[in-house]
Design a protein around this motif. Sequence first.
Motif, PDB file in Angstrom:
ATOM      1  N   LEU A 176     -22.743 -29.497 -38.025  1.00 29.93           N
ATOM      2  CA  LEU A 176     -23.841 -28.578 -37.714  1.00 29.93           C
ATOM      3  C   LEU A 176     -25.195 -29.187 -38.060  1.00 29.93           C
ATOM      4  O   LEU A 176     -26.181 -29.005 -37.331  1.00 29.93           O
ATOM      5  CB  LEU A 176     -23.648 -27.256 -38.464  1.00 29.93           C
ATOM      6  CG  LEU A 176     -24.752 -26.208 -38.291  1.00 29.93           C
ATOM      7  CD1 LEU A 176     -24.977 -25.884 -36.818  1.00 29.93           C
ATOM      8  CD2 LEU A 176     -24.420 -24.936 -39.068  1.00 29.93           C
ATOM      9  N   VAL A 177     -25.269 -29.928 -39.166  1.00 29.03           N
ATOM     10  CA  VAL A 177     -26.529 -30.576 -39.554  1.00 29.03           C
ATOM     11  C   VAL A 177     -26.933 -31.616 -38.512  1.00 29.03           C
ATOM     12  O   VAL A 177     -28.100 -31.682 -38.090  1.00 29.03           O
ATOM     13  CB  VAL A 177     -26.398 -31.220 -40.949  1.00 29.03           C
ATOM     14  CG1 VAL A 177     -27.579 -32.132 -41.228  1.00 29.03           C
ATOM     15  CG2 VAL A 177     -26.310 -30.145 -42.019  1.00 29.03           C
ATOM     16  N   VAL A 178     -25.973 -32.435 -38.073  1.00 31.05           N
ATOM     17  CA  VAL A 178     -26.270 -33.459 -37.072  1.00 31.05           C
ATOM     18  C   VAL A 178     -26.711 -32.811 -35.759  1.00 31.05           C
ATOM     19  O   VAL A 178     -27.688 -33.236 -35.126  1.00 31.05           O
ATOM     20  CB  VAL A 178     -25.041 -34.359 -36.846  1.00 31.05           C
ATOM     21  CG1 VAL A 178     -25.273 -35.308 -35.672  1.00 31.05           C
ATOM     22  CG2 VAL A 178     -24.729 -35.155 -38.107  1.00 31.05           C
ATOM     23  N   ALA A 194     -32.730 -29.076 -41.148  1.00 32.80           N
ATOM     24  CA  ALA A 194     -31.338 -28.737 -40.797  1.00 32.80           C
ATOM     25  C   ALA A 194     -30.541 -28.130 -41.948  1.00 32.80           C
ATOM     26  O   ALA A 194     -29.759 -27.207 -41.720  1.00 32.80           O
ATOM     27  CB  ALA A 194     -30.627 -29.982 -40.262  1.00 32.80           C
ATOM     28  N   PRO A 195     -30.665 -28.616 -43.192  1.00 35.32           N
ATOM     29  CA  PRO A 195     -29.770 -28.109 -44.246  1.00 35.32           C
ATOM     30  C   PRO A 195     -30.263 -26.799 -44.860  1.00 35.32           C
ATOM     31  O   PRO A 195     -31.373 -26.740 -45.415  1.00 35.32           O
ATOM     32  CB  PRO A 195     -29.788 -29.229 -45.291  1.00 35.32           C
ATOM     33  CG  PRO A 195     -31.138 -29.845 -45.153  1.00 35.32           C
ATOM     34  CD  PRO A 195     -31.487 -29.743 -43.695  1.00 35.32           C
ATOM     35  N   PRO A 196     -29.475 -25.723 -44.792  1.00 38.02           N
ATOM     36  CA  PRO A 196     -29.827 -24.502 -45.533  1.00 38.02           C
ATOM     37  C   PRO A 196     -29.786 -24.741 -47.033  1.00 38.02           C
ATOM     38  O   PRO A 196     -29.007 -25.572 -47.524  1.00 38.02           O
ATOM     39  CB  PRO A 196     -28.752 -23.501 -45.105  1.00 38.02           C
ATOM     40  CG  PRO A 196     -28.165 -24.054 -43.853  1.00 38.02           C
ATOM     41  CD  PRO A 196     -28.266 -25.533 -43.972  1.00 38.02           C
ATOM     42  N   ASP A 197     -30.610 -24.013 -47.742  1.00 35.07           N
ATOM     43  CA  ASP A 197     -30.635 -24.081 -49.203  1.00 35.07           C
ATOM     44  C   ASP A 197     -29.801 -22.910 -49.728  1.00 35.07           C
ATOM     45  O   ASP A 197     -30.183 -21.755 -49.539  1.00 35.07           O
ATOM     46  CB  ASP A 197     -32.071 -23.983 -49.710  1.00 35.07           C
ATOM     47  CG  ASP A 197     -32.157 -24.099 -51.224  1.00 35.07           C
ATOM     48  OD1 ASP A 197     -31.107 -24.314 -51.846  1.00 35.07           O
ATOM     49  OD2 ASP A 197     -33.263 -23.967 -51.767  1.00 35.07           O
ATOM     50  N   GLU A 224     -21.587 -22.604 -50.919  1.00 33.47           N
ATOM     51  CA  GLU A 224     -21.767 -23.657 -51.923  1.00 33.47           C
ATOM     52  C   GLU A 224     -21.393 -25.019 -51.357  1.00 33.47           C
ATOM     53  O   GLU A 224     -22.133 -25.999 -51.524  1.00 33.47           O
ATOM     54  CB  GLU A 224     -20.916 -23.356 -53.155  1.00 33.47           C
ATOM     55  CG  GLU A 224     -21.474 -22.284 -54.065  1.00 33.47           C
ATOM     56  CD  GLU A 224     -20.593 -22.057 -55.269  1.00 33.47           C
ATOM     57  OE1 GLU A 224     -21.119 -21.560 -56.290  1.00 33.47           O
ATOM     58  OE2 GLU A 224     -19.388 -22.379 -55.212  1.00 33.47           O
ATOM     59  N   GLY A 225     -20.219 -25.103 -50.717  1.00 33.40           N
ATOM     60  CA  GLY A 225     -19.782 -26.382 -50.175  1.00 33.40           C
ATOM     61  C   GLY A 225     -20.700 -26.898 -49.093  1.00 33.40           C
ATOM     62  O   GLY A 225     -21.032 -28.082 -49.040  1.00 33.40           O
ATOM     63  N   GLU A 226     -21.141 -25.987 -48.224  1.00 31.68           N
ATOM     64  CA  GLU A 226     -22.072 -26.381 -47.170  1.00 31.68           C
ATOM     65  C   GLU A 226     -23.387 -26.871 -47.764  1.00 31.68           C
ATOM     66  O   GLU A 226     -23.908 -27.921 -47.377  1.00 31.68           O
ATOM     67  CB  GLU A 226     -22.335 -25.193 -46.247  1.00 31.68           C
ATOM     68  CG  GLU A 226     -23.345 -25.496 -45.165  1.00 31.68           C
ATOM     69  CD  GLU A 226     -23.864 -24.257 -44.460  1.00 31.68           C
ATOM     70  OE1 GLU A 226     -24.598 -24.402 -43.466  1.00 31.68           O
ATOM     71  OE2 GLU A 226     -23.546 -23.138 -44.910  1.00 31.68           O
ATOM     72  N   GLY A 227     -23.910 -26.110 -48.737  1.00 29.41           N
ATOM     73  CA  GLY A 227     -25.193 -26.467 -49.329  1.00 29.41           C
ATOM     74  C   GLY A 227     -25.160 -27.777 -50.076  1.00 29.41           C
ATOM     75  O   GLY A 227     -26.178 -28.466 -50.199  1.00 29.41           O
ATOM     76  N   LEU A 228     -23.990 -28.144 -50.567  1.00 29.56           N
ATOM     77  CA  LEU A 228     -23.869 -29.393 -51.303  1.00 29.56           C
ATOM     78  C   LEU A 228     -23.853 -30.597 -50.363  1.00 29.56           C
ATOM     79  O   LEU A 228     -24.628 -31.535 -50.501  1.00 29.56           O
ATOM     80  CB  LEU A 228     -22.582 -29.366 -52.136  1.00 29.56           C
ATOM     81  CG  LEU A 228     -22.193 -30.662 -52.819  1.00 29.56           C
ATOM     82  CD1 LEU A 228     -23.208 -31.024 -53.871  1.00 29.56           C
ATOM     83  CD2 LEU A 228     -20.812 -30.537 -53.429  1.00 29.56           C
ATOM     84  N   THR A 276     -31.148 -19.676 -45.187  1.00 23.68           N
ATOM     85  CA  THR A 276     -32.509 -19.874 -45.685  1.00 23.68           C
ATOM     86  C   THR A 276     -32.741 -21.344 -46.021  1.00 23.68           C
ATOM     87  O   THR A 276     -31.904 -22.007 -46.623  1.00 23.68           O
ATOM     88  CB  THR A 276     -32.757 -19.028 -46.941  1.00 23.68           C
ATOM     89  OG1 THR A 276     -31.738 -19.309 -47.906  1.00 23.68           O
ATOM     90  CG2 THR A 276     -32.743 -17.550 -46.624  1.00 23.68           C
ATOM     91  N   ARG A 277     -33.888 -21.845 -45.617  1.00 24.54           N
ATOM     92  CA  ARG A 277     -34.286 -23.206 -45.983  1.00 24.54           C
ATOM     93  C   ARG A 277     -35.163 -23.125 -47.223  1.00 24.54           C
ATOM     94  O   ARG A 277     -35.849 -22.136 -47.440  1.00 24.54           O
ATOM     95  CB  ARG A 277     -35.045 -23.881 -44.845  1.00 24.54           C
ATOM     96  CG  ARG A 277     -34.166 -24.649 -43.876  1.00 24.54           C
ATOM     97  CD  ARG A 277     -33.109 -23.802 -43.228  1.00 24.54           C
ATOM     98  NE  ARG A 277     -32.358 -24.557 -42.204  1.00 24.54           N
ATOM     99  CZ  ARG A 277     -31.374 -24.051 -41.507  1.00 24.54           C
ATOM    100  NH1 ARG A 277     -30.990 -22.792 -41.690  1.00 24.54           N
ATOM    101  NH2 ARG A 277     -30.729 -24.786 -40.618  1.00 24.54           N
TER     102      ARG A 277
END
Length: 559
Positions: free
Chosen positions: A109-111, A141-144, A166-170, A371-372
């Motif tokens: 998703l980030v890419v 791209a990366p949510p916080d 948590e895993g996504e944010g890491l 949220t970013r």
Amino acid sequence: MRARRGGIHARELTQRRNYVLSILGLVLAATALIVLAQVVSEKSSIPAAALLTVAGLAVSTSSLPDIVLDPELVLTLVIPPLLYSAALNSSLVAIRRNVWTILSLSVALVVVTASIVGVGLALLIPGATLAAGMALGAAVAPPDPVAALAVGRRAGIPPKLITLIEGEGLLNDATALTMLTVAATAIAAQDMTFTHAGGLFVLAAVGGVIVGCAIALVIRFVQKFLGDALLLNVVSLATPFVAYVAAEEVHASGVLAVVVAALFIGHDTRHAVSGASRLQTGAMWRLIDLLLEGFVFLLIGEQLPTVIEGLAAYPLTTVVGAVAVTLAGVLLVRPLWLLGTEAAARMANRSSSRSSRLSGREVVVMSWAGTRGVITVAAVFSLPLTTESGEPFEIRNLLLFCAFVVVLVTVVAQGTTFAPLVRLLNVRADPAAESRLRNEARVGVTKAALQQLDHIADEEEIDDDGRALMRRELEERIDRYNRRLDHLDETDDDAPVISPEQQAATTVRRRLIDAQREELVRWRDCGRLPDAGMRSLEHELDHEEHSFKQHPDETDQPG
């Protein structure tokens, strides 16, 4: 002549002293604003990030000196500790259990988001190169997860969603920042091909994983020889910077090395560090997170007027177009991706357990948990000021403004409405089930201690009376935990998880600890106990209070 030189020297010393005092005053004022924003945020539904941004705007209109951030300073001193702290608290087991969903969100998703923003910016905005667009895309791209989790935990979202966020944010931070590093290199070089950039990304990612694993092994080895909690904290504080610098020296991804090192270091610390060290390290990283994130959001507001002034070189249509492309990529791609991947998973594996899938309501919640925040701001600040030829990177202010708008829109719009959305959709955790699981685990670990009692007592040469006392304490503890399980089984879903007896016992326990603290102070004040002795005993009471501060059902009270 000497008198004149002495006067000049004295003026220089005075100027330096005034400069140092002004910097100290700025730091203290910023700290006060961070504390005030946190207090107001806890008493209202307004995110602290939004309050700090407004405070930064107010600071920018004052007579205080502007702060100019060096991009390398942000990338080297701000991002590594934030990523390391987040990774230390993540669950490697939970990430493995949900690895494909997390990889889908944190890598694919980030890419995709970065590529859509990058290509859109390059096609629609005059003067924007693909490298510049990809740099902005990687930053936004990366949510916080910090803001979403802070609100989500209070709203009671299920553990499965917490694990995914948590895993996504890491991992998405590592993916995005690795892409950003490659894009920034392409901006500076100006002649890098897409194939070359892709190769750099792969090499940086693989190198970052290898360096992170190596640093984790070294740190785990060093920890075995350090018994002092303060020394272990020093090592913990230095680790993200060591991992980052080591990876960058071999042209690998420093941010990925930091994340990988923290994951493996934090996964199993029961033999490497003491309980006191874990408590101190956790408190230290919470403080660092609070201050770094607070300062970054203050800097958004403080830098925003300067960035807006830099937009004068662009037509209004260009600015609006760039913001629209960036917001569309951030706000629309995430829900579409979640819907698409969930539909594909259902079609490809119809027989799988529903527990591994997301319901429609959970997809909506996950879509709104985008949220970013601080990583986006820190990342976009790290963009180069000039190219390799020495020419200014003219589009930098436009990229900064787009990133700032994304952060403000998501923090204010999504951050303030996330909790009401969770309540409206009734996507809640089952507190009784969580309490039951914790108490079942307590029964299991206490029974394990009971089984090992005789063996350990033989090794330590404990007499029969001592063994009997320890056995009785363990058996009474098991009995208490079983009574709690019986209480949970007897109550319905809407009943409180903590029984009135447990709540009363917890209140009594806290008041008893307060009474003990007051008595320690009286002993110290009348000269019967030295300060060092009082602090040592007070530290024991602090640990005892900490054991039931978060969850009253975790105490050894009757109930």
